[in-house]
Design a protein around this motif. Structure first.
Motif, PDB file in Angstrom:
ATOM      1  N   ASP A  71      46.925  -3.736  13.036  1.00  0.00           N
ATOM      2  CA  ASP A  71      46.203  -2.814  11.666  1.00  0.00           C
ATOM      3  C   ASP A  71      44.692  -3.533  11.268  1.00  0.00           C
ATOM      4  O   ASP A  71      43.687  -3.510  10.980  1.00  0.00           O
ATOM      5  N   LYS A  72      44.836  -5.228  10.386  1.00  0.00           N
ATOM      6  CA  LYS A  72      44.190  -5.965  10.048  1.00  0.00           C
ATOM      7  C   LYS A  72      42.460  -6.020  11.358  1.00  0.00           C
ATOM      8  O   LYS A  72      41.672  -5.697  10.844  1.00  0.00           O
ATOM      9  N   GLU A  73      43.227  -6.236  12.917  1.00  0.00           N
ATOM     10  CA  GLU A  73      41.852  -5.570  13.422  1.00  0.00           C
ATOM     11  C   GLU A  73      40.667  -4.686  13.404  1.00  0.00           C
ATOM     12  O   GLU A  73      39.764  -4.415  13.399  1.00  0.00           O
ATOM     13  N   LEU A  74      41.991  -3.393  13.595  1.00  0.00           N
ATOM     14  CA  LEU A  74      40.744  -2.424  13.512  1.00  0.00           C
ATOM     15  C   LEU A  74      40.677  -1.896  12.074  1.00  0.00           C
ATOM     16  O   LEU A  74      39.069  -0.800  11.877  1.00  0.00           O
ATOM     17  N   GLN A  75      40.661  -2.232  10.946  1.00  0.00           N
ATOM     18  CA  GLN A  75      40.553  -2.191   9.898  1.00  0.00           C
ATOM     19  C   GLN A  75      38.840  -3.418   9.585  1.00  0.00           C
ATOM     20  O   GLN A  75      38.416  -2.573   8.707  1.00  0.00           O
ATOM     21  N   GLU A  76      39.357  -4.010  10.619  1.00  0.00           N
ATOM     22  CA  GLU A  76      38.004  -5.078  10.428  1.00  0.00           C
ATOM     23  C   GLU A  76      37.206  -4.317  10.971  1.00  0.00           C
ATOM     24  O   GLU A  76      35.633  -4.095  10.936  1.00  0.00           O
ATOM     25  N   PHE A  77      38.124  -3.804  12.126  1.00  0.00           N
ATOM     26  CA  PHE A  77      36.282  -2.336  13.237  1.00  0.00           C
ATOM     27  C   PHE A  77      35.949  -2.034  12.659  1.00  0.00           C
ATOM     28  O   PHE A  77      34.250  -1.703  12.378  1.00  0.00           O
ATOM     29  N   LEU A  78      36.677  -0.889  11.974  1.00  0.00           N
ATOM     30  CA  LEU A  78      36.250  -0.036  11.009  1.00  0.00           C
ATOM     31  C   LEU A  78      35.558  -0.051  10.500  1.00  0.00           C
ATOM     32  O   LEU A  78      34.214   1.156   9.504  1.00  0.00           O
ATOM     33  N   MET A  79      35.552  -1.571   9.349  1.00  0.00           N
ATOM     34  CA  MET A  79      34.811  -2.013   8.037  1.00  0.00           C
ATOM     35  C   MET A  79      32.976  -1.855   8.461  1.00  0.00           C
ATOM     36  O   MET A  79      32.085  -2.298   8.480  1.00  0.00           O
ATOM     37  N   MET A 111      60.716 -10.112   9.614  1.00  0.00           N
ATOM     38  CA  MET A 111      60.205  -9.503  10.404  1.00  0.00           C
ATOM     39  C   MET A 111      60.065 -10.144  11.400  1.00  0.00           C
ATOM     40  O   MET A 111      59.656 -11.246  12.313  1.00  0.00           O
ATOM     41  N   SER A 112      59.442  -8.927  12.650  1.00  0.00           N
ATOM     42  CA  SER A 112      60.005  -9.173  14.105  1.00  0.00           C
ATOM     43  C   SER A 112      58.718  -9.322  15.076  1.00  0.00           C
ATOM     44  O   SER A 112      57.450  -8.888  14.293  1.00  0.00           O
ATOM     45  N   ASP A 113      58.371  -9.993  15.862  1.00  0.00           N
ATOM     46  CA  ASP A 113      57.290  -9.856  16.607  1.00  0.00           C
ATOM     47  C   ASP A 113      56.301  -8.756  16.661  1.00  0.00           C
ATOM     48  O   ASP A 113      55.618  -8.428  16.628  1.00  0.00           O
ATOM     49  N   PHE A 114      56.800  -8.170  16.910  1.00  0.00           N
ATOM     50  CA  PHE A 114      56.688  -6.145  17.101  1.00  0.00           C
ATOM     51  C   PHE A 114      56.349  -5.673  15.690  1.00  0.00           C
ATOM     52  O   PHE A 114      54.774  -5.395  15.350  1.00  0.00           O
ATOM     53  N   GLU A 115      56.685  -5.703  14.782  1.00  0.00           N
ATOM     54  CA  GLU A 115      55.924  -5.447  13.525  1.00  0.00           C
ATOM     55  C   GLU A 115      54.954  -6.469  13.257  1.00  0.00           C
ATOM     56  O   GLU A 115      53.973  -6.255  12.456  1.00  0.00           O
ATOM     57  N   THR A 116      54.846  -7.880  13.408  1.00  0.00           N
ATOM     58  CA  THR A 116      54.008  -8.985  13.405  1.00  0.00           C
ATOM     59  C   THR A 116      52.635  -8.419  13.884  1.00  0.00           C
ATOM     60  O   THR A 116      50.992  -8.448  13.974  1.00  0.00           O
ATOM     61  N   ASP A 117      53.208  -7.945  15.153  1.00  0.00           N
ATOM     62  CA  ASP A 117      51.481  -7.563  16.411  1.00  0.00           C
ATOM     63  C   ASP A 117      51.664  -6.138  15.750  1.00  0.00           C
ATOM     64  O   ASP A 117      49.911  -6.450  15.509  1.00  0.00           O
ATOM     65  N   LEU A 118      51.620  -5.628  14.832  1.00  0.00           N
ATOM     66  CA  LEU A 118      51.043  -3.977  14.466  1.00  0.00           C
ATOM     67  C   LEU A 118      50.680  -4.505  13.245  1.00  0.00           C
ATOM     68  O   LEU A 118      49.454  -4.280  13.035  1.00  0.00           O
ATOM     69  N   THR A 119      51.072  -5.261  12.372  1.00  0.00           N
ATOM     70  CA  THR A 119      50.010  -5.835  11.169  1.00  0.00           C
ATOM     71  C   THR A 119      48.817  -6.605  11.712  1.00  0.00           C
ATOM     72  O   THR A 119      47.976  -6.263  11.274  1.00  0.00           O
ATOM     73  N   SER A 120      48.335  -7.672  12.734  1.00  0.00           N
ATOM     74  CA  SER A 120      48.105  -7.656  13.095  1.00  0.00           C
ATOM     75  C   SER A 120      46.664  -7.061  13.501  1.00  0.00           C
ATOM     76  O   SER A 120      45.647  -7.118  13.646  1.00  0.00           O
TER      77      SER A 120
END
Length: 89
Positions: free
Chosen positions: A12-20, A1-10
């Protein structure tokens, strides 16, 4: 996984937590609004400048019962979900 993909995954997780968290805040606000409606109708005969002790007691008891009922229902649903989750395994 590239750094870009890792950043997107991170992200996405932050966004999901924020939305929750925002969803939970909205649920609390909706419940407070419901308390106000139900308990106002039940306890307030006519608005006045000051709450008398009977009205204050009524409001307090109303909110307490509403919270107790909400917790009981939430716990019951959690038990049902756990039971169904255990049966699915």
């Amino acid at each position: 996984m590239s750094d870009f993909e890792t950043d997107l995954t991170s992200n996405d997780k932050e966004l999901q937590e924020f939305l929750m968290m925002e969803k939970q805040k909205a649920q609390v606000n909706a419940q407070i609004h419901e308390f106000n409606e139900i308990c106002w109708e039940k306890c307030i005969g006519k608005p006045s400048a000051k709450l008398d002790s009977a009205t204050e007691t009524c409001l307090s008891n109303c909110v307490d019962r509403f919270i107790d009922t909400s917790l009981l229902i939430t716990q019951r649903f959690a038990q049902i979900l756990q039971k169904h989750g255990a049966n699915d395994m």
